[in-house]
Enzyme design. Structure first.
Site, short mmCIF file in Angstrom:
data_model
loop_
_atom_site.label_atom_id
_atom_site.label_comp_id
_atom_site.label_asym_id
_atom_site.label_seq_id
_atom_site.Cartn_x
_atom_site.Cartn_y
_atom_site.Cartn_z
N ASP A 227 -5.16 4.74 -4.02
CA ASP A 227 -5.82 3.87 -3.01
C ASP A 227 -6.86 4.60 -2.48
OD1 ASP A 227 -4.68 6.44 -2.27
OD2 ASP A 227 -3.10 5.57 -0.84
N HIS B 277 -1.10 6.41 2.24
CA HIS B 277 -1.94 7.64 2.36
C HIS B 277 -1.82 8.70 3.69
CE1 HIS B 277 -5.17 9.61 -0.48
NE2 HIS B 277 -5.19 10.32 0.53
N TYR C 163 -7.43 12.03 -8.86
CA TYR C 163 -8.37 11.04 -8.68
C TYR C 163 -8.90 10.33 -9.88
CZ TYR C 163 -7.31 11.98 -3.75
OH TYR C 163 -6.66 12.19 -2.35
#
Length: 374
Positions: free
Chosen positions: A161, A260, A133
């Protein structure tokens, strides 16, 4: 509660068994989605509504499922998706998952928020990818990339996302926080243990990630990352064809079409619905993977026919891990392999390339029924 009699025969059996053995809050963390879980449910409904048109008399005496994904050899068109905190469901955590992935011959994606450091996971000998991330501390992001390279990872998977965590209402209602033995092993101090304490009466995980993740991530940052690693770069979380075009321009090697697992924007389209359009848009310029609701070898075959080079498998891995550790993960992967090989034969396909040429059609999903558990 549905009882599974005899050994598990399908991935859905492992889901039911995992629900029986996990604490309720841990089950909700693993299996839940965001908001009203509209996208979580739609992922399965979309796969259930997609039908294959098989071919006949194609000599399927010999079938191959071997491929390469982002430059990594794979015995199946499948990689284990990045998922945080495997040690939440089993004390052997990511090390057990990696050993099972190695035995199955598929890549294992080590999550940035892994409960086991990448160096220990690498001791399994598995083919590893490393997930990122985007952190507020860019130096820390670069350091993690270097650690992944030093540990022998074969690709970097950047999840794009999550500018902020979706509102996962099950976790908020449970005031979910990680138990003391589970922490983010790639970090130190508060960054490692912040998800263990609920500070606002809601989800400690949500608070922790909000503090760590940088919502200012943009395509310029993808280009910055591309310049700092020679590893294949996979961008995960693409749903719009326009973003697929930008990903190609940014120099990535592969994209993962993904909502996700229904855990971010509730109401986001199921990935399988937009996969054909994205495949047509990028053609063969980058590899295209897909995730979201994959629960069987039939689902894998549908994804290949709809345009994917391969799939990422998420929750079923944690279900197998929860039930019986490494053996459970190995059993889930073995089930998927057996199902895929059978379905390839029944569809008249000797190879994954032939599977990609299958025709599909969509039919109504009777009564909104889904064929497998979350």
């Amino acid at each position: 509660m549905t009882t599974v009699s005899g050994p598990p025969r399908a991935v859905a059996d492992y889901a039911r068994l995992a629900r029986d053995v996990l604490p309720a809050a841990a089950w909700d963390f693993v299996s839940g989605g965001s908001g009203t879980e509209l996208s979580l449910t739609a992922n399965r409904q979309a796969l259930d509504s997609l039908y294959l048109i098989p071919r006949m008399l194609r000599d399927v005496a010999r079938i191959s499922t071997a491929t390469r994904l982002a430059g990594t050899a794979a015995a199946l068109p499948l990689a284990v998706a990045p998922m945080a905190y495997h040690s939440l469901v089993h004390p052997d955590g990511e090390a057990a998952t990696a050993r099972a992935a190695k035995a199955a011959g598929v890549p294992f994606t080590v999550a940035m928020l892994s409960g086991t450091p990448i160096e220990q996971v690498a001791a399994s000998g598995a083919e590893l990818w490393f997930q990122l991330y985007w952190l507020r501390d860019r130096g820390a992001t670069a350091e993690l990339v270097m650690r992944a390279e030093a540990a022998g990872c074969r690709a970097i998977v950047l999840t794009v996302d999550v500018p902020r965590l979706g509102r996962r209402l099950r976790d908020h209602r449970n005031n979910f926080a990680l138990p003391e033995h589970v922490y983010a092993a790639h970090f130190r101090g508060e960054a490692a243990v912040g998800a263990q304490r609920s500070r606002d009466g809601g989800s400690a995980v949500a608070t922790h990630t909000t503090e760590m993740f940088d919502p200012a991530l943009s395509w310029r940052d993808i280009e910055w990352l591309r310049q700092r690693t020679k590893l294949p770069l996979i961008v995960k979380g693409i749903l719009a064809r326009e973003d697929a075009v930008l990903a190609v321009r940014s120099g990535v090697d592969a994209i993962v079409v993904s909502n996700h697992g229904g855990r971010q924007l509730d109401g986001a389209v199921p990935a399988i619905r937009v996969l054909p359009e994205i495949r047509a848009t990028v053609a063969d310029e980058v590899e295209v993977l897909v995730d979201g609701g994959i629960r069987s070898g039939t689902d894998v075959l549908k994804a290949l026919a709809a345009g994917a080079d391969g799939v990422l498998l998420g929750r079923p891995i944690l279900y197998g891990l929860a039930v019986s550790g490494e053996a459970g993960v190995a059993a889930v992967l073995a089930l998927l392999r057996a199902e895929l090989e059978t379905d390839l034969a029944l569809a008249g396909c000797r190879s994954l390339a032939e599977a990609a040429r299958l025709t599909t059609c969509e039919l109504p999903n009777p009564s909104g029924r889904t064929s497998a558990s979350s």
